[in-house]
Design an enzyme around this catalytic site. Structure first.
Site, short mmCIF file in Angstrom:
data_model
loop_
_atom_site.label_atom_id
_atom_site.label_comp_id
_atom_site.label_asym_id
_atom_site.label_seq_id
_atom_site.Cartn_x
_atom_site.Cartn_y
_atom_site.Cartn_z
N CYS A 153 0.84 -1.20 0.00
CA CYS A 153 0.00 0.00 0.00
C CYS A 153 0.87 1.25 0.00
CB CYS A 153 -0.94 0.08 1.20
SG CYS A 153 -2.08 -1.28 1.31
N ARG A 155 3.99 -0.26 -4.79
CA ARG A 155 3.65 -0.74 -3.44
C ARG A 155 2.38 -1.59 -3.42
NH1 ARG A 155 4.88 0.57 1.51
NH2 ARG A 155 6.92 1.48 1.72
N TRP A 165 -2.59 -2.86 -1.73
CA TRP A 165 -2.25 -4.28 -1.85
C TRP A 165 -3.10 -4.96 -0.79
CZ3 TRP A 165 -0.38 -8.47 0.84
CH2 TRP A 165 0.14 -9.52 0.07
N ASN A 193 -1.84 2.07 5.73
CA ASN A 193 -0.97 0.98 5.33
C ASN A 193 -0.58 0.24 6.60
OD1 ASN A 193 0.97 -0.72 4.21
ND2 ASN A 193 2.58 0.82 4.36
N GLY A 194 -0.80 -1.07 6.63
CA GLY A 194 -0.47 -1.85 7.82
C GLY A 194 -1.58 -2.84 8.09
N GLU A 240 18.36 -17.15 -6.78
CA GLU A 240 17.95 -15.80 -7.19
C GLU A 240 17.54 -15.80 -8.68
OE1 GLU A 240 16.98 -13.16 -6.00
OE2 GLU A 240 17.37 -11.56 -7.42
N LYS A 287 13.91 -14.58 -9.89
CA LYS A 287 13.70 -13.50 -10.87
C LYS A 287 12.79 -14.00 -11.99
CE LYS A 287 14.52 -10.63 -9.25
NZ LYS A 287 15.13 -10.35 -8.00
N GLU A 318 9.09 -14.67 -10.74
CA GLU A 318 8.27 -13.54 -10.30
C GLU A 318 7.83 -12.63 -11.44
OE1 GLU A 318 9.86 -10.51 -7.61
OE2 GLU A 318 11.87 -10.91 -8.36
N HIS A 335 18.68 -36.13 -5.08
CA HIS A 335 17.99 -36.43 -3.82
C HIS A 335 16.50 -36.09 -3.89
CE1 HIS A 335 21.79 -37.41 -1.95
NE2 HIS A 335 22.29 -36.32 -2.52
N LYS A 338 6.42 -4.00 -3.92
CA LYS A 338 7.85 -3.76 -3.74
C LYS A 338 8.29 -3.93 -2.30
CE LYS A 338 11.89 -2.39 -5.16
NZ LYS A 338 12.65 -3.40 -5.92
O1 M6R Z 1 13.05 -4.52 0.93
P1 M6R Z 1 13.59 -5.87 1.21
O2 M6R Z 1 14.92 -6.10 0.64
O3 M6R Z 1 13.55 -6.21 2.68
O4 M6R Z 1 12.57 -6.86 0.51
C1 M6R Z 1 12.65 -8.24 0.70
C2 M6R Z 1 11.91 -8.99 -0.39
O5 M6R Z 1 10.55 -8.68 -0.34
C3 M6R Z 1 12.45 -8.62 -1.79
O6 M6R Z 1 13.82 -8.85 -1.85
C4 M6R Z 1 11.74 -9.42 -2.89
O7 M6R Z 1 12.00 -10.77 -2.76
C5 M6R Z 1 12.22 -8.90 -4.24
N1 M6R Z 1 11.49 -7.73 -4.61
C6 M6R Z 1 12.13 -9.92 -5.32
O8 M6R Z 1 12.71 -9.44 -6.50
#
Ligand code: M6R
Length: 604
Positions: free
Chosen positions: A2, A27, A71, A97-98, A477, A481, A484, A500, A599
């Site tokens: 949010c 957000r 969100w 937000n929260g 990672e 990427k 997502e 395994h 984000k």
């Molecule tokens: O702001 P942060 O680094 O704490 O966020 C953690 C994760 O939400 C963030 O790294 C998320 O996995 C990425 N946006 C994915 O690309």
């Protein structure tokens, strides 16, 4: 999660709010809405992205207002559940937000008193409660209300009967005051404000602010006024715009040579052959550290895993990398352990909670973050800024490489302090560090080769990523990427683990991306490639430019410049980012705003 914005000034509020909401859309993008106070309180909300809200919005007069991009947490994605939320008599409007943990209890109580609710959100409870507590002073009604709330919130409130002010309050969710000339702002993120001001004041938990056009007052819950200092943000508006790139993600991938230079600038000196971190950070590293716990989520967690390999190899200090959401409840807390929180946003709820837990248990805490003034910087003993500039694409890219580099600098510093790294060896590393921007640029210059591979992947159902050592977290990672932003199922594995269990999922049509560096894992990786090929899938290898053997084993090869070393992880990750980007782009996906994601995850 949010995005929230409040405006009180001389401009047309709806224009400012829509503009700022567009910059906050990363957000959350389930629904959006604005509320303007002019002659009356006017509210407009839409399900979907801000562009839809902008298209449909009527002309509202007024120079004070609030805006929200949602969100969803409590309640489905509907117009009723979009913000602003109103009290039933339409006197109070709130953006939030929260998460309010006790909202059911508060709601039942209000319903018994005859209050009628029109949404399923926890946020509506805040509006209704403020209205119940309102005795002619909005600030006091907000103070009485937040004393009844359990959970996290950043709120901005307007009231029909006090049409000249905005009232804001926060606890465990970000809210920053933007200071202008004859105008003031409240926002969840600094980047939303950059077009209008770079002067900010940070609200702390439990603080309440009252903003008119020309004044900013901040109070604690006992109504005592607090003096806040003003900070200047060194980000520029262009940093938060696409600047000709089709997507923020691509722009941010291409900004990496610069981001690397920013990490190194002032910290790594070729002349003195030293690594210099901030005094407070060096103080923390100088203690008798017996172990390190790195706490993070998502991509930041993977940078922590890369950091583990780097720190352990160079210093022998045991490093435990913990998912913040687990550590906060189950992690062992030990005051001889240095806690390193890694968080791009500095606002991830789980990481903040874990840091607070560790601090309460007596541990020293250090944070690596990209956002100056974020909550993480204010609750830790020391922090290191990645200085990557705003990252708008939901998928983390440049901040990931910068986090890894900072962890590497910490590893060098610790190794030097423990006499495990001689001056000559450090010099060699420094030389290689300085070469990194050029190497990354070379990868970027050959982005078309990666596009060729992306064409092969664009219609597959599933992809495996495998690697050993430092290349294992890179595989995780790479898979994150891809999944997502392209919505292709992707999994990263330690190459030795395939036998395994994961092999059961491997079919002839599951491409396997292998990261192969010429180190002590090379022969084993070649053997793993053989095992994969024996089962039919195509193998794409990411290998160094001097590896003359790899073509005999893999079907396709993507080269990274230079010969293999721990620092190769940086060009390799850029390859993985570009691969995910191109695949998602070929599939026509919403790259900067992937479905269901946001984000900054400011709720648990
Ligand atoms: O702001 P942060 O680094 O704490 O966020 C953690 C994760 O939400 C963030 O790294 C998320 O996995 C990425 N946006 C994915 O690309």
């Amino acid at each position: 999660m949010c995005g929230i914005i409040g405006y009180n000034g001389f401009r047309e509020a709806n224009k400012v709010l829509i503009d700022c909401l567009k910059r906050l859309e990363y957000r959350g993008y389930d629904s959006a809405g604005i509320g303007i106070i002019g002659k009356k309180l006017q509210i407009f909300k839409e399900v979907g992205e801000i562009s839809k809200l902008e298209k449909e919005i009527p002309v509202f007069d007024g120079d004070i207002g609030i805006g929200h991009t949602r969100w969803a947490t409590h309640g489905a994605v509907t117009k009723e559940n979009a913000h602003p939320q109103l009290s039933s008599n339409k006197k109070i409007a709130v953006i939030h937000n929260g998460i309010i943990d006790n909202f059911n209890f508060l709601k039942e109580d209000l319903e018994k008193k005859g209050v009628k609710f029109s949404s399923q959100t926890d946020s509506e409870v805040i509006a209704q409660l403020i209205n119940e507590n309102y005795k002619g002073n909005l600030r006091d009604a907000v103070i009485s209300t937040i004393k009844q709330l359990k959970g996290s919130y950043a709120i901005v409130v307007v009231c029909k009967e006090e049409p000249d002010i905005l009232v804001g309050a926060r606890k465990e969710s970000p809210l920053v005051i933007g200071v202008g000339d004859n105008e003031n702002f409240l926002a969840s993120d600094i980047s939303a404000l950059l077009k209008y001001t770079n002067r900010v004041k940070y609200l702390d938990d439990g603080e309440i602010c009252v903003l008119s056009k020309t004044s900013i007052e901040v109070f604690n819950e006992n109504k005592k006024e607090i003096t806040k200092k003003e900070d200047i943000i060194d980000w520029e508006l262009k940093d938060a715009e696409k600047s000709g790139f089709p997507h923020f993600m691509l722009k941010e991938i291409f900004e990496q040579p610069d981001a690397i230079n920013r990490v190194l600038l002032g910290r790594v000196s070729e002349i003195d052959r030293t690594i210099k971190l901030h005094e407070k950070v060096e103080e923390l590293l100088n203690y008798d550290i017996q172990s390190i716990h790195i706490i993070a989520c998502g991509t930041s967690y993977y940078s922590g895993l890369v950091g583990k390999y780097l720190i352990e190899q160079l210093t022998n200090i045991p490093v435990f990398v913990e998912l913040a959401s687990e550590y906060r409840y189950f992690g062992t807390k030990n005051e001889k352990s240095l806690i390193i929180g890694v968080t791009q946003s500095g606002e991830t709820a789980d990481t903040l909670a874990a840091l607070r837990e560790a601090k309460n248990a007596g541990s020293r805490t250090l944070v690596i973050t990209n956002v100056m003034g974020s909550t993480a910087t204010r609750i830790s003993d020391a922090y290191i800024l990645t200085q990557s500039g705003p990252e708008i694409g939901v998928a983390a890219t440049k901040t990931f490489t910068s986090q890894i580099l900072i962890l590497l600098l910490i590893a060098f510093k610790l190794a030097a302090l423990k006499n495990k790294l001689g001056a000559d060896e450090l010099s060699k590393y420094i030389f290689r560090l300085k070469e990194l921007p050029r190497k990354v640029r070379e990868v970027l210059d050959h982005s078309d080769k990666i596009l060729d591979i992306a064409l092969q992947l664009k219609n597959v159902k599933s992809v495996f990523f495998i690697g050993r050592g430092i290349n294992y977290p890179l595989s995780l990672e790479g898979a994150l990427k891809l999944k997502e932003i392209s919505y292709i199922h992707a999994e990263g594995f330690a190459a030795g683990e395939l036998k395994h269990g994961p092999f059961a999922l491997l079919t002839q049509i599951t491409p396997v991306i292998t990261i192969v560096t010429r180190d002590n894992t090379y022969d084993k990786m070649i053997a793993n490639i053989g095992e994969v090929k024996a089962r039919g899938p195509e193998v794409i290898a990411i290998a160094d430019e001097n590896d003359t053997e790899i073509e005999k084993h893999a079907d396709f090869v993507i080269r990274f410049p230079g010969s293999s070393s721990p620092l190769s992880c940086i060009p390799i990750i850029v390859i993985l980012q570009l691969l995910a980007y191109h695949v998602a782009n070929l599939r026509g996906c919403s790259i900067d705003k992937p479905r269901n994601l946001a984000k900054s995850v400011t709720v648990e």
